[in-house]
Design an enzyme around this catalytic site. Structure first.
Site, short mmCIF file in Angstrom:
data_model
loop_
_atom_site.label_atom_id
_atom_site.label_comp_id
_atom_site.label_asym_id
_atom_site.label_seq_id
_atom_site.Cartn_x
_atom_site.Cartn_y
_atom_site.Cartn_z
NE ARG A 119 19.37 8.64 -4.91
CZ ARG A 119 19.07 8.44 -3.64
NH1 ARG A 119 19.10 7.29 -3.03
NH2 ARG A 119 18.38 9.03 -3.03
CE LYS A 141 28.47 14.32 -25.46
NZ LYS A 141 28.77 15.38 -26.36
CD GLU A 183 26.24 13.37 -36.63
OE1 GLU A 183 27.24 13.22 -36.36
OE2 GLU A 183 25.22 13.98 -36.07
CE LYS A 225 29.62 9.06 -29.78
NZ LYS A 225 28.26 9.60 -29.90
CD GLU A 235 31.89 16.95 -25.56
OE1 GLU A 235 30.98 16.16 -25.72
OE2 GLU A 235 31.69 18.25 -25.94
NE ARG A 240 31.20 11.63 -26.24
CZ ARG A 240 30.44 10.88 -25.63
NH1 ARG A 240 30.90 10.31 -24.42
NH2 ARG A 240 29.04 10.53 -26.23
CG ASN A 244 30.53 18.40 -29.96
OD1 ASN A 244 29.62 17.73 -29.97
ND2 ASN A 244 31.08 18.68 -28.74
CG HIS A 247 27.49 18.68 -33.86
ND1 HIS A 247 28.17 18.12 -34.89
CD2 HIS A 247 26.62 18.05 -33.48
CE1 HIS A 247 27.58 16.77 -35.09
NE2 HIS A 247 26.66 16.73 -34.29
CG HIS A 251 23.31 24.80 -31.75
ND1 HIS A 251 22.47 24.06 -30.87
CD2 HIS A 251 22.90 26.08 -31.26
CE1 HIS A 251 21.76 24.51 -29.99
NE2 HIS A 251 22.13 26.05 -30.15
CG HIS A 265 21.38 16.75 -35.44
ND1 HIS A 265 21.95 17.96 -34.74
CD2 HIS A 265 22.10 15.95 -35.20
CE1 HIS A 265 23.13 17.58 -34.25
NE2 HIS A 265 23.29 16.45 -34.62
N1 GLY Z 1 27.22 13.14 -30.47
C1 GLY Z 1 28.56 13.61 -29.95
C2 GLY Z 1 28.75 12.58 -28.67
O1 GLY Z 1 28.52 11.86 -28.58
O2 GLY Z 1 29.93 13.23 -28.16
#
Ligand code: GLY
Length: 365
Positions: A119, A141, A183, A225, A235, A240, A244, A247, A251, A265
């Protein structure tokens, strides 16, 4: 040396950015090493280049290394199961901090394993690619891929420490450096026009291996960040989501190329950012010269600036279809990150997918 704190109450941690840090990792990680044991998870490629440096600094500590295959395919259920079985065999406890040494694949997989092991146990990120240093190692993430798409099975689980040694990038292939650099540019385009100007001036030196430029870019990116993650960890506040940028378009391009090495990517993100800016300009939201400035910089850095450069010939409708499988779909709509200018990105939930398809159909192939 720079420390960027990620202040998230009980989940707070530091990101330490320091040239040569990997050669001091034993000392720098000591507050997080329990029971005089270190469990390191890495991939076969990183095991060759960086693992011996890390291990040498952990002399006197019982070390267990789990080496996984390099590549995106490792972010799968089978590897997750094998990894968690091994961690249980090693009797990793909740209070332990397993160590992810590698790029985004290792960081995402190990982070997800840590989120579910008993857990939730602790983990430390030692990112070894530019992309993972400036983005994926920070913010919690974690995910694996499923048959239905990329990163669809995952959790928010913050690391307990992130150790970034920009020097490890010396051995990173140029294509990967460029993909990670996309990025970096993203942070300028989101909300820092001055930093985008810095990128235009210093990007070439950075990719040529200029250590000062590289460290500055990593520090600025991580700080940007961290600010966003602190303000909107999960998010939920349209903040947040700005990370993206590029993206959603990207994507679709990645999906079209089968999420393969055909389009990395970061390359998809680069082309996606150029498309997001051109779409914004086409909608009358953003000056066309800003969109061209973005594309010109990406081109100058050897990154794709649209469908043609990314080798995509699919129709706008096909690309939009890929977008519909994006995990950011909510109540039947797909939020896009658009821009009113350089450094002025925003979340737009009213975008017509028919407009997106028409715009993409008009893009050069
Ligand atoms: N890579 C996008 C984020 O961490 O929210």
């Amino acid at each position: 040396m720079t420390i960027v704190p990620v202040a998230l109450d009980a989940r707070s941690y530091d990101v330490r950015i320091e040239n040569g840090a990997l050669d001091r990792a034993g000392e720098l990680l000591s507050p997080w090493i329990r029971r005089n044991r270190a469990v390191i998870i890495t991939d076969a490629h990183v095991a060759e280049h960086q693992l011996p440096r890390l291990q040498a600094t952990l002399a006197g500590i019982e070390q267990h290394v789990i080496t996984l295959p390099a590549g995106e395919a490792t972010k799968c259920w089978a590897q997750l199961e094998a990894l968690t079985d091994r961690l249980l065999e090693l009797e990793v406890e909740r209070g332990d901090n397993i160590i992810a040494l590698g790029g985004g694949v290792i960081g995402d997989l190990v982070g997800f394993a840590a989120s579910i092991l008993k857990r939730g146990c602790g983990f430390i990120q030692i990112p070894t690619t530019l992309l993972s240093q400036v983005d994926s190692s920070v913010g919690g993430k974690t995910a694996i891929n499923s048959r239905a798409g990329k990163n669809l099975i995952g959790a928010f689980h913050q690391p307990r420490f992130v150790l970034i040694d920009p020097d490890v990038l010396d051995t990173l292939p140029l294509r990967e450096q460029r993909a990670g650099y996309a990025e970096v540019v993203k942070y300028g385009l989101i909300n820092d026009a001055e930093f985008f100007g810095w990128c235009e001036e210093n990007g070439p030196a950075l990719l040529a291996g200029d250590a000062a430029a590289r460290s500055h870019a990593i520090e600025k990116s991580v700080a940007a960040k961290a600010r966003i993650v602190i303000a909107d960890e999960r998010e939920t506040a349209d903040l947040r989501a700005l990370l993206n940028l590029g993206h959603t378009f990207g994507h679709a391009l990645e999906a079209e190329t089968g999420f393969s090495d055909t389009l990395l990517h970061g390359e998809g993100v680069a082309a996606g950012m150029a498309l997001a800016y051109r779409f914004s300009a086409a909608q009358g939201l953003c000056p066309a010269e800003d969109a061209e400035r973005v594309a010109a910089h990406l081109r100058a850095m050897g990154l794709p600036d649209g469908l043609k450069a990314a080798g995509i010939s699919a129709s706008g409708e096909t690309l939009v279809e890929h977008m519909l499988h994006d995990k950011k779909m909510a109540a039947g709509t797909l939020p896009f990150i658009l821009a009113r200018g350089i450094g002025q990105s925003y979340v737009d939930k009213q975008v017509s997918l028919a407009d997106v398809a028409a715009f993409l159909n008009a893009e050069p192939r």
